[in-house]
Design an enzyme around this catalytic site. Structure first.
Site, mmCIF file in Angstrom:
data_model
loop_
_atom_site.group_PDB
_atom_site.id
_atom_site.type_symbol
_atom_site.label_atom_id
_atom_site.label_comp_id
_atom_site.label_asym_id
_atom_site.label_seq_id
_atom_site.Cartn_x
_atom_site.Cartn_y
_atom_site.Cartn_z
ATOM 1 C CB SER A 170 4.820 39.469 44.145
ATOM 2 O OG SER A 170 5.892 40.017 42.881
ATOM 3 C CG HIS A 198 2.661 38.988 47.357
ATOM 4 N ND1 HIS A 198 2.606 37.936 47.851
ATOM 5 C CD2 HIS A 198 2.008 39.909 46.533
ATOM 6 C CE1 HIS A 198 2.575 37.439 46.226
ATOM 7 N NE2 HIS A 198 2.192 38.452 45.498
ATOM 8 C CE LYS A 255 -0.655 36.936 45.957
ATOM 9 N NZ LYS A 255 -1.625 37.113 44.532
#
Length: 394
Positions: free
Chosen positions: A182, A210, A241
């Protein structure tokens, strides 16, 4: 000693506030988008994990509103008891099909997903092996387990093998790695990790917070990126996300998922994901499945910005993800540059120890699929101009 003494003696935040350099808890006064209103001023948002830009998508917002109207504001209980809605089961089925796995379980947050998965799977006589740059939630999941944690140097496969050699043959072993790290945005060496896991009879878990929605076929994540869908045992991901919501998930063999559902304290004793949040996550998943060009556009935007920064001699970490870290090295220089960028209308995140090594501070930029080249150009020009005023040396 008063247990609050450490609180009263804590000075760091107040000292930064006094210098007008405290970079956290900025007040957002608009939707999370490529441009936002933050503390009364327009800012280009380069500090959000809204990778696919779906938080403002009308179709996805409508799904959340519909769920709120039909199912109310919350479930008022755990999944184990009264908190399982048809919405949860529907999403889990569709995500399992999308990823090609046996089953999926959902958690109230990504952080809690790692707590719940690792603490349930790693028992008293087991071992869990972590990359040193794994997310904090992985470390906390290891602490919550009764197993022994070993760490290997970041992406150092020789060191990983050394740690595997320390595991007794009779012990169970889980290797846990971020898919995309990240802070630096680099991708795990998953083929090598999988090969070592097979050699030493370990299992592999990938935190794809991610990576999901970004890498792989149609955004299916890091395992898909390397063609290792059948070789990764557990995939963890978030809704906050790419899926524009709040929550997290575990994807694995159906028997493994069922075990975690029935034995994970962070799962059993937590309220379930609210109706609107799970509906938004499901709508985002369907939108991603119908628009596989989104991850392609996202990575193209990131590459476009990288090339512009390199052309202006800005020192960045070389990667192929939407995370673009700019080296600023010194903590105060990092905070000063971040503040100047903020004042000039560009929001980026300051990355300071312990999120990075001392002397390796960063300005962390993140791109969205919905950023235009015009916005990227505007933001990059400001970044280049601001950083030209600093001597950035390690």
């Amino acid at each position: 000693m008063d247990i609050f003494e450490k609180c009263f003696n804590y000075k760091q935040a107040d000292e930064l506030r006094a210098q007008d350099l405290f970079p956290y808890f900025r007040e957002l006064q608009s939707r999370q988008d490529v441009e936002v209103i933050m503390e009364g001023k327009r800012r280009i948002m380069l500090g959000s994990n809204n990778y696919l830009g779906l938080t403002t998508n009308p179709e996805i917002i409508a799904a959340g509103v519909k769920a709120l109207d039909e199912y109310g504001t919350g479930c008022s209980g755990s999944r184990l008891l009264n908190g399982t809605l048809v919405l949860h089961l529907q999403f889990e089925k569709e995500l399992a099909e999308f990823l090609g796995v046996g089953d999926v379980a959902t958690f109230p947050s990504g952080f809690q997903s790692n707590l719940g998965i690792i603490s349930a799977l790693v028992g008293r006589n087991d071992y869990v092996i972590c990359d040193k740059e794994n997310h904090a939630s992985i470390y906390d999941g290891c602490k919550l387990s009764y197993g022994k944690m070993l760490r290997y140097r970041h992406s150092d496969m020789a060191d990983l093998e050394k740690q595997l050699q320390r595991v007794p043959e009779e012990a169970g072993c889980l290797i846990v790695t971020d898919g995309v790290f990240s802070m630096a945005g680099d991708i795990a060496k998953l083929p090598e990790i999988v090969a070592l896991a097979k050699k030493y009879h370990a299992r592999v878990m990938v935190d794809d917070a991610h990576g999901f929605g970004i890498l792989g076929k149609g955004g299916r994540g890091t395992a898909s990126h390397f063609g290792l869908e059948k070789d990764v045992d557990v995939i963890m991901g978030t809704f906050s996300k790419s899926l524009a919501s709040l929550g997290g998930f575990m994807a694995a063999d159906a028997k493994v998922v069922d075990y975690v559902r029935c034995n994970s304290r962070p799962y059993i004793f937590a309220a379930s994901v609210p109706p609107a949040s799970i509906a938004v996550a499901n709508a985002s998943l369907r939108y991603l499945a119908a628009h596989p060009e989104l991850p392609v556009n996202l990575l193209a935007n990131a590459q476009y910005m990288r090339e512009k920064l390199r052309a202006n001699n800005i020192q960045i970490i070389d990667a192929e993800t939407p995370i673009i870290p700019i080296f600023t090295y010194d903590p105060i220089v990092t905070l000063q540059a971040q503040k100047e960028l903020y004042d000039r209308g560009v929001y980026v995140n300051a990355t300071l120890p312990p999120a990075c090594a001392p002397g390796e501070c960063l300005l962390r930029c993140t791109l969205m699929a919905t950023h235009t080249k015009e916005l990227i150009d505007e933001a990059t020009e400001i970044i280049v101009d601001v950083l030209s005023h600093y001597e950035l040396k390690k």
